[in-house]
Design a protein around this motif. Sequence first.
Motif, PDB file in Angstrom:
ATOM      1  N   ALA A  67       3.393 -11.432  -1.977  1.00 50.84           N
ATOM      2  CA  ALA A  67       4.438 -12.042  -2.802  1.00 50.84           C
ATOM      3  C   ALA A  67       4.823 -13.430  -2.295  1.00 50.84           C
ATOM      4  N   MET A  68       4.817 -13.611  -0.980  1.00 52.31           N
ATOM      5  CA  MET A  68       5.209 -14.890  -0.394  1.00 52.31           C
ATOM      6  C   MET A  68       4.300 -16.038  -0.828  1.00 52.31           C
ATOM      7  N   ALA A  69       3.056 -15.726  -1.206  1.00 52.42           N
ATOM      8  CA  ALA A  69       2.081 -16.768  -1.537  1.00 52.42           C
ATOM      9  C   ALA A  69       2.547 -17.641  -2.698  1.00 52.42           C
ATOM     10  N   ARG A  70       3.352 -17.092  -3.588  1.00 48.32           N
ATOM     11  CA  ARG A  70       3.835 -17.861  -4.739  1.00 48.32           C
ATOM     12  C   ARG A  70       4.904 -18.857  -4.353  1.00 48.32           C
ATOM     13  N   TYR A  71       5.521 -18.668  -3.180  1.00 47.75           N
ATOM     14  CA  TYR A  71       6.700 -19.457  -2.828  1.00 47.75           C
ATOM     15  C   TYR A  71       6.485 -20.365  -1.618  1.00 47.75           C
ATOM     16  N   THR A  72       5.242 -20.449  -1.120  1.00 41.19           N
ATOM     17  CA  THR A  72       4.964 -21.408  -0.054  1.00 41.19           C
ATOM     18  C   THR A  72       4.978 -22.808  -0.651  1.00 41.19           C
ATOM     19  N   SER A  73       4.940 -23.818   0.195  1.00 40.60           N
ATOM     20  CA  SER A  73       4.923 -25.204  -0.271  1.00 40.60           C
ATOM     21  C   SER A  73       3.701 -25.925   0.304  1.00 40.60           C
ATOM     22  N   PRO A  74       2.721 -26.187  -0.554  1.00 44.80           N
ATOM     23  CA  PRO A  74       2.631 -25.849  -1.977  1.00 44.80           C
ATOM     24  C   PRO A  74       2.276 -24.374  -2.168  1.00 44.80           C
ATOM     25  N   PRO A  75       2.459 -23.851  -3.391  1.00 46.27           N
ATOM     26  CA  PRO A  75       2.075 -22.456  -3.651  1.00 46.27           C
ATOM     27  C   PRO A  75       0.606 -22.223  -3.302  1.00 46.27           C
ATOM     28  N   LEU A  76       0.330 -21.050  -2.727  1.00 49.64           N
ATOM     29  CA  LEU A  76      -0.966 -20.778  -2.123  1.00 49.64           C
ATOM     30  C   LEU A  76      -1.984 -20.220  -3.115  1.00 49.64           C
ATOM     31  N   THR A  77      -3.133 -20.893  -3.183  1.00 53.15           N
ATOM     32  CA  THR A  77      -4.288 -20.332  -3.889  1.00 53.15           C
ATOM     33  C   THR A  77      -4.876 -19.231  -3.009  1.00 53.15           C
ATOM     34  N   THR A  78      -5.160 -18.078  -3.596  1.00 54.17           N
ATOM     35  CA  THR A  78      -5.577 -16.954  -2.771  1.00 54.17           C
ATOM     36  C   THR A  78      -6.422 -15.972  -3.579  1.00 54.17           C
ATOM     37  N   VAL A  79      -7.053 -15.053  -2.873  1.00 55.77           N
ATOM     38  CA  VAL A  79      -7.790 -13.966  -3.516  1.00 55.77           C
ATOM     39  C   VAL A  79      -6.805 -12.835  -3.778  1.00 55.77           C
ATOM     40  N   ARG A  80      -6.691 -12.459  -5.031  1.00 56.30           N
ATOM     41  CA  ARG A  80      -5.700 -11.452  -5.413  1.00 56.30           C
ATOM     42  C   ARG A  80      -6.261 -10.043  -5.241  1.00 56.30           C
ATOM     43  N   VAL A  81      -5.522  -9.213  -4.495  1.00 53.81           N
ATOM     44  CA  VAL A  81      -5.851  -7.800  -4.308  1.00 53.81           C
ATOM     45  C   VAL A  81      -4.666  -6.986  -4.814  1.00 53.81           C
ATOM     46  N   ASN A  82      -4.923  -6.029  -5.662  1.00 54.93           N
ATOM     47  CA  ASN A  82      -3.838  -5.163  -6.155  1.00 54.93           C
ATOM     48  C   ASN A  82      -3.636  -4.046  -5.127  1.00 54.93           C
ATOM     49  N   THR A  83      -2.892  -4.367  -4.062  1.00 59.05           N
ATOM     50  CA  THR A  83      -2.747  -3.424  -2.952  1.00 59.05           C
ATOM     51  C   THR A  83      -1.948  -2.190  -3.336  1.00 59.05           C
ATOM     52  N   SER A  84      -1.014  -2.332  -4.262  1.00 63.63           N
ATOM     53  CA  SER A  84      -0.272  -1.162  -4.727  1.00 63.63           C
ATOM     54  C   SER A  84      -1.211  -0.191  -5.442  1.00 63.63           C
ATOM     55  N   LEU A  85      -2.125  -0.744  -6.248  1.00 66.87           N
ATOM     56  CA  LEU A  85      -3.099   0.101  -6.940  1.00 66.87           C
ATOM     57  C   LEU A  85      -4.023   0.782  -5.938  1.00 66.87           C
ATOM     58  N   VAL A 129       0.839  -1.201   0.000  1.00 65.97           N
ATOM     59  CA  VAL A 129       0.000   0.000   0.000  1.00 65.97           C
ATOM     60  C   VAL A 129       0.873   1.250   0.000  1.00 65.97           C
ATOM     61  N   ILE A 130       1.881   1.268   0.877  1.00 64.02           N
ATOM     62  CA  ILE A 130       2.787   2.420   0.958  1.00 64.02           C
ATOM     63  C   ILE A 130       3.538   2.616  -0.354  1.00 64.02           C
ATOM     64  N   ARG A 131       3.945   1.515  -0.985  1.00 60.42           N
ATOM     65  CA  ARG A 131       4.649   1.622  -2.268  1.00 60.42           C
ATOM     66  C   ARG A 131       3.762   2.313  -3.307  1.00 60.42           C
ATOM     67  N   GLY A 132       2.501   1.912  -3.376  1.00 66.20           N
ATOM     68  CA  GLY A 132       1.582   2.545  -4.322  1.00 66.20           C
ATOM     69  C   GLY A 132       1.354   4.012  -4.008  1.00 66.20           C
TER      70      GLY A 132
END
Length: 303
Positions: A217-235, A19-22
């Motif tokens: 970002a971490m959701a892509r690298y968990t084991s197994p990779p995490l299915t999740t609801v995507r929120v564009n927090t930077s936007l 959020v801060i980055r956006g």
Amino acid sequence: THALGVLLPDMYGEFFSDVIRGLDTAARQHGFHLLVSSSHADSEALSDALRSMSGRVDGMVVMAPDVDAPEAVRGFSVHCPVVLLNPGGEVEQCDTIAIANAEGASEMVRHLVGLGHKRIAFVRGPQRNLDSEQRLQGYRAALREAGIAPSPDLELQGDFTEPSGYEAAIELARRKDRPSAVFVANDHMAVGVLSGLLDSGISVPNDMAVTGFDDIAMARYTSPPLTTVRVNTSLLGERAVELLLRARRSANPDVKQHELLPTSLAVRSSCGSRPRRGEDALRYVFETAHAAATKADPSPSGQ
């Protein structure tokens, strides 16, 4: 002052850093710098922070989903434009932008039901937190839509942190009649759930599917990779600055805008299904085009 104030309930974790980055990206594009503070989900701290920034900023972005922010914000907004992120109450004199929490949660539950799950647990966030309550409402609504009665026994309390997710997983693992899937109200708790199930000898997704919310970002690298609801927090942060600067330039500042940031599913292997070939690439192209269109046309119709 060439400065914009930002007040968040916390600054820990990828969600708030995005959020801060956006916010910072959009502010710098318009020649502004940020003054950032935290309220720690406390009404008195929020009021103190607002007072301390009075006269030091040209506008204020406030996220306070845990507290009754409207009363504290009303007095400040008389002298300085304010944009509320995920407001916990109605503030007619401020622009607002919120995440489509209930819609995203319902979409995730429908996805799990479509995979054949009927007993779906939910690990909720803090009580009195608007995001948590809206995601709980979306979870319950989708279950009813599928003809499944929500069960309080399948709703576990969390606090949006990894340890609370871990404890929820240990609790689920001890049960004889375990659910076949668990939907977690944010990704940080979902990481804890994955760890707790692993330590309990429960295979994901073979024994239990796990899904989250936010797509950090971490959701892509968990084991197994995490299915999740995507929120564009930077936007979310970028749009807040655009709304704030629109309010400063507006010839009719009494007309307020209230926007809802849409969500989408990021389907990975933690739920037992994988995205179709090329699906992630197509979604990336769509989101990139959407962000570009939003910058070109910041009006609600541009959303």
